[in-house]
Structures are given as structure tokens and as C-alpha cells.
Design an enzyme around this catalytic site. Sequence first.
Site, PDB file in Angstrom:
ATOM      1  N   TYR A 145       0.839  -1.205   0.000  1.00  0.00           N
ATOM      2  CA  TYR A 145       0.000   0.000   0.000  1.00  0.00           C
ATOM      3  C   TYR A 145       0.873   1.253   0.000  1.00  0.00           C
ATOM      4  CZ  TYR A 145      -3.517   3.368   1.688  1.00  0.00           C
ATOM      5  OH  TYR A 145      -4.350   4.451   1.831  1.00  0.00           O
ATOM      6  N   PRO A 172      -3.069  12.778   4.909  1.00  0.00           N
ATOM      7  CA  PRO A 172      -3.734  12.841   6.207  1.00  0.00           C
ATOM      8  C   PRO A 172      -3.109  11.850   7.180  1.00  0.00           C
ATOM      9  CG  PRO A 172      -5.223  12.042   4.465  1.00  0.00           C
ATOM     10  CD  PRO A 172      -3.840  12.018   3.936  1.00  0.00           C
ATOM     11  N   HIS A 188      -9.455  -0.090  10.438  1.00  0.00           N
ATOM     12  CA  HIS A 188      -8.396   0.607  11.160  1.00  0.00           C
ATOM     13  C   HIS A 188      -8.666   0.567  12.664  1.00  0.00           C
ATOM     14  CE1 HIS A 188      -7.624   2.404   7.088  1.00  0.00           C
ATOM     15  NE2 HIS A 188      -6.404   2.118   7.481  1.00  0.00           N
ATOM     16  N   TRP A 210      -5.961  -5.327  20.825  1.00  0.00           N
ATOM     17  CA  TRP A 210      -4.798  -6.023  20.277  1.00  0.00           C
ATOM     18  C   TRP A 210      -3.554  -5.150  20.418  1.00  0.00           C
ATOM     19  CZ3 TRP A 210      -7.523  -7.805  15.137  1.00  0.00           C
ATOM     20  CH2 TRP A 210      -8.400  -8.846  15.440  1.00  0.00           C
ATOM     21  N   ASP A 279       1.951  -4.775  17.273  1.00  0.00           N
ATOM     22  CA  ASP A 279       1.691  -3.357  17.502  1.00  0.00           C
ATOM     23  C   ASP A 279       1.745  -2.541  16.214  1.00  0.00           C
ATOM     24  OD1 ASP A 279       1.064  -2.925  20.152  1.00  0.00           O
ATOM     25  OD2 ASP A 279       3.152  -2.794  20.809  1.00  0.00           O
TER      26      ASP A 279
END
Length: 323
Positions: A145, A172, A188, A210, A279
Site C-alpha cells: 500500500y 492525512p 483501522h 490487540w 503493535d
Amino acid sequence: MTEAPGAKSKRILVTGGTGLVGRAIQRVVADGQGRPDEEWLFVSSRDADLTSAAETKALFEKHKPTHVIHLAAMVGGLFKNIRCNLDFWRRNVHINDNVLHSAYECGVQKVVSCLSTCIFPDKTTYPIDETMIHNGPPHSSNFGYSYAKRMIDVQNRGYFEQHGCRFTAVVPTNVFGPHDNFNIEDGHVLPGLIHKVYLAKQNGSALTVWGTGKPRRQFIYSLDLARLFVWVLREYEEVEPIILSVGEEDEVSIREAAEAIVEAMDFRGELVFDATKADGQFKKTASNAKLRRYLPDFQFTPFRQAVRETCTWFCTNYANARK
């Protein structure tokens, strides 16, 4: 040639027009930010498959836009990116190349595309700014991406140097708000947490987040971003990208974000962090100094207020929300 009375001098095509940011722009324009000389056209994947050059060209020939806000993309959260880096690369490269080239062929005056702070180098100094986009590899978790989005900046410069096109891009930070994708697996972090809190509250169970909760992010409310997009389309004349973000001082940890959602939804259960889950990137603090030079007085919606409004929207629209 003089315009007929009532004619619109700008036809603004918004790709990805039914997604999170597209819906926010629709609302901002409808709530009084639109101008009499502007016609806004919001299109989605139902109108054209933008991975197809022929369908993209047909869409542009049908609507004949003078301006484009390009939001359409294959997007997803951390875990979907880890699984599907190749898919993210291929689909987004096709979409972006088709949109920009159709805009060029149709004589579009200006294109504003949407990038993301994940495109910045993984190993860098902070805060990151617009000059640092290509200074090293992005984080390995979403390289597909990230590289596809970086190529928009490369293409914008190419179209400007070779053809004089006024194509630019905004960067952004983490966007959230009404009409987000609240899917727990593939969305997200913030909308995923909102959905988790909703279910934990319904089921009387603990809330499991998580990761460690330690990574830090700058979140921007979709309605604030929409107002800034409209300003960029009308006023920002640089080809070089511009970061659209709250200030560095407004960065919050994932734990703080989870606590804001817990408070907004009046969740009384236990909050648990699952450190066995990844993470992702610890931080990607972005500077909004360039934005502040242009708009020193722009007022961002306070984070907790924006979280409350988003939680209220999700609870009210649960049956029809993307999840």
C-alpha cells in the site's frame, strides 16, 4: 465564450465518494461549504471499476470533470495489510494510474489525491514532513500500500514536468468518523475499537485491545479533513504534497484512544491489552507546520468530542454501518 446563466464553472468528481472521507466531503458541501459555481459528483465502485483503464476513461468521458478529488483505494487495517501486501500494491497502482491518466486525457484542471502517513520511511527522524516521503523503505507491514501511494507523488511530478498538469496530493494522518469501516478484523484501529466496545457492552464481556496500547498516533476527524480537502482543491497551488494533521502535541497512544471510546460509550467492563498481537509501527509523528503556514487559525475538532460523535453515529446506525 460566456457561461449560460446558472452554469457551473467547476465540475468536481470525487472518486471513492461513498467512503469515509467522501461522505464527509458530501456533508461539508451540503452544510454550506459548497459554492454556486461548483457541481459536485460523488462516484463509487458501483459507477466504475477503476482498476480497468477502459471503465475509468468512460467514467471521465461521461462526467467531463474540471476538477478531481481522488479518494478511491483498496484500504485496510494492519492485519489485512500484513496478509495482502501484493494485492494492495497491484490494485492501488492500477487505480491511481487509470485515474491520473484519464484526468490528463480529459483536460482536468486539478487533481487532489489522498496519500497516507504510512508511506513515510520506517527508519526516520521525527516529526516527519513533506520532504521525507522517499527517504527510505516504509514499514514492512504495509509496504505494498505504501509504495503504491508514494507513486502518486512520483506521477504528479511527472505530469507537471511533462504536461504542466496541476496534480497534487494530501497526506492525512489516521482518519476516523461517521461512515468509517468498523470491521474488527480488517478495519483501522479506532473504528475497530468502537465496534469491539459496542459488542463487549452488549455481551457483558471484557474489552480486549490487540497489542500493548503503547503505539502513538495522530487522529484527524473526517469532517475536519473534508473541510481541508475543499480548501486544498480551491486554494493550494503546489504540486508538492501537504500533510493534513492535528499538531504533534495532539498525538495519543492506542491506550488513550481506547479509554476515550470506553468513556464515550459508557463501558464499565474490564480493559485488557493482548501483547501477543502485533503493535505495528510505534509512531509516525507528522508535522503540520506547512498547513499552519497556510491556515494558522484552522480549528480542529477536539479528539474526545470527535470520538463521541463517531460513537453516537455508529450506535445509531449500527444496522447499516460497514462492519
